[in-house]
Design a protein around this motif. Sequence first.
Motif, PDB file in Angstrom:
ATOM      1  N   VAL A 186       7.087  -4.280  -1.242  1.00 36.38           N
ATOM      2  CA  VAL A 186       6.729  -4.873  -2.078  1.00 36.38           C
ATOM      3  C   VAL A 186       6.409  -4.592  -3.792  1.00 36.38           C
ATOM      4  O   VAL A 186       6.910  -4.428  -4.366  1.00 36.38           O
ATOM      5  CB  VAL A 186       5.377  -5.221  -1.942  1.00 36.38           C
ATOM      6  N   ASP A 187       6.212  -2.769  -3.640  1.00 37.93           N
ATOM      7  CA  ASP A 187       6.725  -2.245  -4.754  1.00 37.93           C
ATOM      8  C   ASP A 187       7.610  -2.228  -5.931  1.00 37.93           C
ATOM      9  O   ASP A 187       9.036  -2.335  -4.962  1.00 37.93           O
ATOM     10  CB  ASP A 187       6.414  -0.836  -4.554  1.00 37.93           C
ATOM     11  N   SER A 188       7.493  -2.611  -6.980  1.00 37.48           N
ATOM     12  CA  SER A 188       8.671  -2.510  -7.160  1.00 37.48           C
ATOM     13  C   SER A 188      10.029  -1.764  -7.325  1.00 37.48           C
ATOM     14  O   SER A 188      11.222  -2.623  -7.574  1.00 37.48           O
ATOM     15  CB  SER A 188       8.526  -2.824  -8.802  1.00 37.48           C
ATOM     16  N   GLU A 189       9.612  -0.526  -7.494  1.00 39.48           N
ATOM     17  CA  GLU A 189      10.847   0.427  -7.238  1.00 39.48           C
ATOM     18  C   GLU A 189      11.849   0.310  -6.218  1.00 39.48           C
ATOM     19  O   GLU A 189      12.574   0.591  -5.874  1.00 39.48           O
ATOM     20  CB  GLU A 189      10.681   1.733  -7.564  1.00 39.48           C
ATOM     21  N   HIS A 190      10.953   0.668  -4.812  1.00 40.98           N
ATOM     22  CA  HIS A 190      11.262   0.502  -3.627  1.00 40.98           C
ATOM     23  C   HIS A 190      11.953  -0.669  -3.458  1.00 40.98           C
ATOM     24  O   HIS A 190      12.901  -1.207  -2.541  1.00 40.98           O
ATOM     25  CB  HIS A 190      10.344   0.398  -2.804  1.00 40.98           C
ATOM     26  N   MET A 192       1.578  10.772 -11.002  1.00 42.61           N
ATOM     27  CA  MET A 192       1.165  10.663  -9.434  1.00 42.61           C
ATOM     28  C   MET A 192       2.038   9.762  -8.645  1.00 42.61           C
ATOM     29  O   MET A 192       2.799   9.621  -8.057  1.00 42.61           O
ATOM     30  CB  MET A 192       0.106  10.863  -9.302  1.00 42.61           C
ATOM     31  N   ASN A 193       2.235   8.250  -9.417  1.00 45.67           N
ATOM     32  CA  ASN A 193       2.379   7.664  -8.648  1.00 45.67           C
ATOM     33  C   ASN A 193       3.754   7.609  -8.754  1.00 45.67           C
ATOM     34  O   ASN A 193       3.361   6.691  -8.114  1.00 45.67           O
ATOM     35  CB  ASN A 193       1.969   6.091  -9.842  1.00 45.67           C
ATOM     36  N   LYS A 194       4.810   7.920  -9.808  1.00 45.54           N
ATOM     37  CA  LYS A 194       6.041   8.569  -9.088  1.00 45.54           C
ATOM     38  C   LYS A 194       5.658   9.513  -8.010  1.00 45.54           C
ATOM     39  O   LYS A 194       6.985   9.162  -7.560  1.00 45.54           O
ATOM     40  CB  LYS A 194       6.776   8.945 -11.007  1.00 45.54           C
ATOM     41  N   LEU A 231       4.262   9.867  -5.583  1.00 41.09           N
ATOM     42  CA  LEU A 231       3.865   9.508  -4.055  1.00 41.09           C
ATOM     43  C   LEU A 231       5.635   7.951  -3.703  1.00 41.09           C
ATOM     44  O   LEU A 231       5.505   7.879  -3.007  1.00 41.09           O
ATOM     45  CB  LEU A 231       2.664   8.181  -4.113  1.00 41.09           C
ATOM     46  N   GLU A 232       5.931   7.701  -4.763  1.00 42.94           N
ATOM     47  CA  GLU A 232       6.787   6.423  -4.621  1.00 42.94           C
ATOM     48  C   GLU A 232       7.958   7.448  -4.254  1.00 42.94           C
ATOM     49  O   GLU A 232       8.910   6.664  -3.847  1.00 42.94           O
ATOM     50  CB  GLU A 232       7.318   5.474  -5.887  1.00 42.94           C
ATOM     51  N   VAL A 233       8.448   9.173  -4.932  1.00 44.04           N
ATOM     52  CA  VAL A 233       9.661   9.623  -4.136  1.00 44.04           C
ATOM     53  C   VAL A 233       9.629   9.900  -2.600  1.00 44.04           C
ATOM     54  O   VAL A 233      10.183   9.635  -1.959  1.00 44.04           O
ATOM     55  CB  VAL A 233       9.328  11.187  -5.114  1.00 44.04           C
ATOM     56  N   ASN A 253       0.670  -1.486   0.043  1.00 45.95           N
ATOM     57  CA  ASN A 253      -0.155   0.008   0.046  1.00 45.95           C
ATOM     58  C   ASN A 253       0.947   0.894   0.151  1.00 45.95           C
ATOM     59  O   ASN A 253       2.138   1.123   0.473  1.00 45.95           O
ATOM     60  CB  ASN A 253      -0.683  -0.052   1.438  1.00 45.95           C
ATOM     61  N   LYS A 254       0.650   1.758  -0.459  1.00 45.21           N
ATOM     62  CA  LYS A 254       1.259   3.137  -1.571  1.00 45.21           C
ATOM     63  C   LYS A 254       1.449   4.455  -0.104  1.00 45.21           C
ATOM     64  O   LYS A 254       1.686   4.865   0.422  1.00 45.21           O
ATOM     65  CB  LYS A 254       0.756   3.574  -2.823  1.00 45.21           C
ATOM     66  N   GLU A 255      -0.534   4.697   0.020  1.00 47.32           N
ATOM     67  CA  GLU A 255      -0.659   5.418   1.080  1.00 47.32           C
ATOM     68  C   GLU A 255      -0.467   5.506   2.122  1.00 47.32           C
ATOM     69  O   GLU A 255       0.059   7.100   3.103  1.00 47.32           O
ATOM     70  CB  GLU A 255      -2.622   6.056   0.676  1.00 47.32           C
TER      71      GLU A 255
END
Length: 385
Positions: A146-150, A214-216, A218-220, A121-123
């Motif tokens: 779990v997110d691919s970038e992180h 926005m996804n990117k 949020l990932e930052v 979960n990102k939020e």
Amino acid sequence: MTKSIAILGSTGSIGTQTLDVVDQLGLKVVALAAHHNIDLIERQARKYLPRLVVLYDEACAEELRKRLCNINIEVRSGMDGLIAAATVEEADTVLTAVVGMVCLKPTLAAIRKKKKIALSNKETLVSAGELVMSEAAKYGAEIVPVDSEHSAIFQCLQACRDEKEIRRLILTCSGGTFYGKKKNEIYSATRAEALNNPNWSMGDKVTLDSASLMNKGLEVIEAMRLYHLPLEQVSVVVHRESIIHSMVEFCDGAMLAQLGSHDMRLQIQYALTHPYRRPSPVEPFDLVKCGSFTFSAPDMESFPCLALAMEAAQIGGTACAVLNGANEAAVNLFLNDKILFGQIPELVEHALHHIAVVQNPTLEEILQADADARIAVEEAYQQLN
Ligand code: MG
């Protein structure tokens, strides 16, 4: 290594892929939770026989209770149910793949029970990252992304002995469905156009956030929180092939990258087997077939959501909760055909610039900022009409 798991969001894209990994690794499923997909969670419950199954929607939970009345499985609903699933005694790991702010309280509850969090979960980290990370440190709960970038960054950092040696994290970005398009070309994009993502199969919210970048953003923010780094040390590079999942640059100039196929089961599995690796059914990746890799700078002008996220990250405090709440509300309006694609960043910007920021917020202040942001978006939307 994970032995028993509770899965929040078991019927979604990450949840179902997690169950594939569970089969592969032979893990015990102790709890399953989802929003309202009765048929799928019923099948999952019959297959894995967890102790607890949760449907957030009370009416759906009631129906599920009837269907499962001949099996000894507890069925619960609502936030209490989600928290019960997140804190279920026998699970050593909680995978959080529920979309949205609704995942924050269950995640905090799991942390306080010292569960390992396989975070999808990102939020949670965007809105309440500082609070979540300090609680995790306090209770000694491990957070594995779990997110691919992180996950890529997490894997690269296994080679890092001292976080001071990190010069910057480099998040790769596919560029989204509207890559190469200018602001005026995508302003009136339809729901179908925005949800058409050829590379990754995800839920509507994440797919849309990928299209707006926005996804990117949020990932930052997530990466800043996970690794306690300022915005200056987290950058974004567009990598259309999406084979390099992200990179870390160290103080001596060396860069480490993690790469592989688009199959999320790799990242899910690593989160569960870390610090070990296990064989996986995912096809070996063929570098020769893949060919060249390309890199370019993100177009912040055509995709203002990324710039807004960076602005919120720079402001800090409740600004990220406002950004996230406003985005969730605006995305909802778009998915219900109430606003145009280009109005999403306009509504988010309105909320971000009109709500007072609280630094070092408590959970209550974060939830208030989230609620205020949603109200601000709703009001701004009403004025559009
Ligand atoms: Mg991602």
